[in-house]
Scaffold this active site. Structure first.
Site, PDB file in Angstrom:
ATOM      1  CB  SER A 156      -2.318   4.226   2.820  1.00  0.00           C
ATOM      2  OG  SER A 156      -3.331   4.155   1.855  1.00  0.00           O
ATOM      3  N   GLY A 214     -19.323  -2.788  -7.599  1.00  0.00           N
ATOM      4  CA  GLY A 214     -18.618  -3.456  -6.505  1.00  0.00           C
ATOM      5  C   GLY A 214     -18.299  -2.423  -5.424  1.00  0.00           C
ATOM      6  N   GLY A 215     -17.184  -2.603  -4.733  1.00  0.00           N
ATOM      7  CA  GLY A 215     -16.828  -1.695  -3.645  1.00  0.00           C
ATOM      8  C   GLY A 215     -16.722  -0.257  -4.109  1.00  0.00           C
ATOM      9  CB  ALA A 216     -14.540   1.396  -6.602  1.00  0.00           C
ATOM     10  CG  ASN A 247     -12.279   4.170   3.261  1.00  0.00           C
ATOM     11  OD1 ASN A 247     -12.905   4.911   4.028  1.00  0.00           O
ATOM     12  ND2 ASN A 247     -11.671   4.614   2.188  1.00  0.00           N
ATOM     13  N   GLY A 275      -7.510   6.981 -11.793  1.00  0.00           N
ATOM     14  CA  GLY A 275      -7.986   6.974 -10.411  1.00  0.00           C
ATOM     15  C   GLY A 275      -7.048   7.608  -9.388  1.00  0.00           C
ATOM     16  CE  LYS A 316     -12.160  -0.566   1.260  1.00  0.00           C
ATOM     17  NZ  LYS A 316     -12.306   0.049  -0.050  1.00  0.00           N
ATOM     18  CB  SER A 334      -0.894   0.005   1.239  1.00  0.00           C
ATOM     19  OG  SER A 334      -1.517   1.259   1.367  1.00  0.00           O
ATOM     20  CG  ASP A 393     -12.915   4.076  -1.566  1.00  0.00           C
ATOM     21  OD1 ASP A 393     -11.779   4.594  -1.456  1.00  0.00           O
ATOM     22  OD2 ASP A 393     -13.134   2.877  -1.347  1.00  0.00           O
TER      23      ASP A 393
HETATM   24  P1  NAD Z   1     -15.028  -5.210  -6.867  1.00  0.00           P
HETATM   25  O1  NAD Z   1     -14.507  -6.587  -7.083  1.00  0.00           O
HETATM   26  O2  NAD Z   1     -15.742  -4.915  -5.618  1.00  0.00           O
HETATM   27  O3  NAD Z   1     -16.017  -4.859  -8.097  1.00  0.00           O
HETATM   28  C1  NAD Z   1     -15.645  -5.081  -9.425  1.00  0.00           C
HETATM   29  C2  NAD Z   1     -16.760  -4.607 -10.373  1.00  0.00           C
HETATM   30  O4  NAD Z   1     -16.326  -4.771 -11.717  1.00  0.00           O
HETATM   31  C3  NAD Z   1     -18.055  -5.387 -10.272  1.00  0.00           C
HETATM   32  O5  NAD Z   1     -19.135  -4.518 -10.536  1.00  0.00           O
HETATM   33  C4  NAD Z   1     -17.927  -6.435 -11.395  1.00  0.00           C
HETATM   34  O6  NAD Z   1     -19.202  -6.849 -11.876  1.00  0.00           O
HETATM   35  C5  NAD Z   1     -17.201  -5.619 -12.446  1.00  0.00           C
HETATM   36  N1  NAD Z   1     -16.384  -6.413 -13.367  1.00  0.00           N
HETATM   37  C6  NAD Z   1     -15.314  -7.168 -13.057  1.00  0.00           C
HETATM   38  N2  NAD Z   1     -14.787  -7.715 -14.179  1.00  0.00           N
HETATM   39  C7  NAD Z   1     -15.541  -7.278 -15.219  1.00  0.00           C
HETATM   40  C8  NAD Z   1     -15.496  -7.488 -16.626  1.00  0.00           C
HETATM   41  N3  NAD Z   1     -14.569  -8.266 -17.199  1.00  0.00           N
HETATM   42  N4  NAD Z   1     -16.438  -6.897 -17.387  1.00  0.00           N
HETATM   43  C9  NAD Z   1     -17.384  -6.100 -16.829  1.00  0.00           C
HETATM   44  N5  NAD Z   1     -17.452  -5.847 -15.492  1.00  0.00           N
HETATM   45  C10 NAD Z   1     -16.555  -6.446 -14.707  1.00  0.00           C
HETATM   46  O7  NAD Z   1     -13.772  -4.251  -7.056  1.00  0.00           O
HETATM   47  P2  NAD Z   1     -13.590  -2.759  -6.473  1.00  0.00           P
HETATM   48  O8  NAD Z   1     -13.003  -2.823  -5.116  1.00  0.00           O
HETATM   49  O9  NAD Z   1     -14.858  -2.023  -6.672  1.00  0.00           O
HETATM   50  O10 NAD Z   1     -12.450  -2.185  -7.434  1.00  0.00           O
HETATM   51  C11 NAD Z   1     -12.707  -1.930  -8.800  1.00  0.00           C
HETATM   52  C12 NAD Z   1     -11.601  -1.081  -9.402  1.00  0.00           C
HETATM   53  O11 NAD Z   1     -11.576   0.206  -8.784  1.00  0.00           O
HETATM   54  C13 NAD Z   1     -10.193  -1.642  -9.214  1.00  0.00           C
HETATM   55  O12 NAD Z   1      -9.462  -1.394 -10.382  1.00  0.00           O
HETATM   56  C14 NAD Z   1      -9.618  -0.837  -8.078  1.00  0.00           C
HETATM   57  O13 NAD Z   1      -8.206  -0.730  -8.155  1.00  0.00           O
HETATM   58  C15 NAD Z   1     -10.261   0.504  -8.343  1.00  0.00           C
HETATM   59  N6  NAD Z   1     -10.354   1.355  -7.143  1.00  0.00           N
HETATM   60  C16 NAD Z   1      -9.752   2.568  -7.208  1.00  0.00           C
HETATM   61  C17 NAD Z   1      -9.837   3.416  -6.117  1.00  0.00           C
HETATM   62  C18 NAD Z   1      -9.170   4.759  -6.186  1.00  0.00           C
HETATM   63  O14 NAD Z   1      -9.047   5.423  -5.158  1.00  0.00           O
HETATM   64  N7  NAD Z   1      -8.780   5.202  -7.366  1.00  0.00           N
HETATM   65  C19 NAD Z   1     -10.518   3.035  -4.958  1.00  0.00           C
HETATM   66  C20 NAD Z   1     -11.137   1.766  -4.934  1.00  0.00           C
HETATM   67  C21 NAD Z   1     -11.037   0.931  -6.041  1.00  0.00           C
END
Ligand code: NAD
Length: 288
Positions: free
Chosen positions: A24, A135-137, A94, A258, A73, A22, A109
């Protein structure tokens, strides 16, 4: 670092697994040093089974708080005393703040995403957003955007394990905010194209464009974008994703990875713990 640490130094943690990669700790410790704040931020390997003891240690050791990341989380929620309303809606935390033994959970986030746009003097309040991923983000972005006054959000997701979560997000946003949210199947390409064409911003929160999918993008055709719109990818490694390349081919002026969101989610947590503004530009230049 050593001259900063004394008997009064206040501890802030990061509890997740794996977490040693990380950025952070570097981000927060450099910000503390820059502002002369007597805090230290340390990463701890914490899996779900160790989480109750780790959270109790925040109270026992009178830590100011902690970040939590995967896999903690959601699991952390029942271990806290209070939740910020956005964290409650998002169903994830978070950032934890310890006020005299009372632990409150936040999620930064979504506020980080909104602040990253504000930093660029871009307004999406009262406008329409198309968002890929729930998903999470994606959940944090959708909920915060809806709470802040985005008028309409079209959420696209694959019919995978996240689809039910996407449904829940849409129902919750429609019930609890003035934003109109709708759920769409990401495999319906014509619907996807039309919703993007109607939006001021397209945001991809799926991680498609990041390893091992770095050669892929959900939008391959530049004609889906307009030059006057915003295209935002939550991925920050690589710095320029395939989606961003397609958007630039379309002449889109406001194309972002991001990084801004990542820095601003940290800055929001920093403010909650210290009451001070993180020197974001200084940290950006230091890290990137
Ligand atoms: P997650 O696993 O919780 O969710 C993933 C999402 O993507 C889901 O909605 C899933 O259905 C979709 N998905 C996955 N593969 C796919 C594909 N091949 N086609 C279509 N949809 C697809 O993941 P998350 O924690 O939400 O993270 C997602 C992205 O966001 C990651 O790249 C992560 O690094 C990035 N992120 C960035 C920040 C930031 O501060 N910039 C913060 C959190 C997450």
């Amino acid at each position: 670092m050593t001259e900063r640490i004394d008997g009064h130094t206040i501890l802030i943690g990061l509890m997740a697994y794996p977490i040693r990669h990380s950025m952070s700790p570097t981000m927060h410790n450099n910000a503390f040093a820059k502002l002369g704040l007597n805090y230290v931020y340390l990463a701890f390997d914490v899996t779900n089974d160790k989480l109750p003891d780790a959270i109790n240690a925040i109270r026992t050791l009178d830590m100011r708080g902690s970040n939590v990341s995967m896999p903690n989380k959601q699991k952390v929620i029942p271990l806290l005393d209070k939740l910020d309303p956005a964290a409650e809606m998002i169903g994830a935390v978070n950032t934890i703040v310890n006020d005299n033994g009372v632990l409150t959970g936040y999620t930064t986030d979504g506020t980080g995403f909104m602040q990253a746009l504000k930093d660029e003097n871009l307004n999406i309040i009262g406008e329409k957003m198309t968002l890929a991923g729930a998903g999470g983000a994606g959940t944090a972005i959708a909920v915060q955007a809806a709470l802040d006054g985005v008028k309409e959000i079209s959420i696209f997701n694959a019919k995978d394990s996240i689809w039910e979560n996407a449904k829940r997000n849409v129902e919750m946003i429609n019930e609890k905010t003035n934003c109109k949210a709708t759920l769409h199947d990401i495999d319906d390409k014509e619907d996807f194209r039309k919703e993007i064409a109607d939006s001021i911003i397209y945001c991809d929160s799926t991680g498609v464009g990041m390893k091992p999918l770095e050669d892929l993008t959900l939008v391959e055709d530049p004609t889906w974008f307009r030059p006057d719109m915003i295209v935002f990818d939550t991925v920050y490694a690589p710095r320029t994703t395939k989606l961003m390349t397609v958007a630039k081919q379309a002449g889109v002026k406001h194309v972002f990875n991001g990084l801004g969101m990542m820095l601003e989610q940290g800055a929001q947590a920093f403010k909650l713990w210290t009451g001070e503004d993180m020197p974001v530009e200084y940290i950006h230049d230091l890290l990137f």
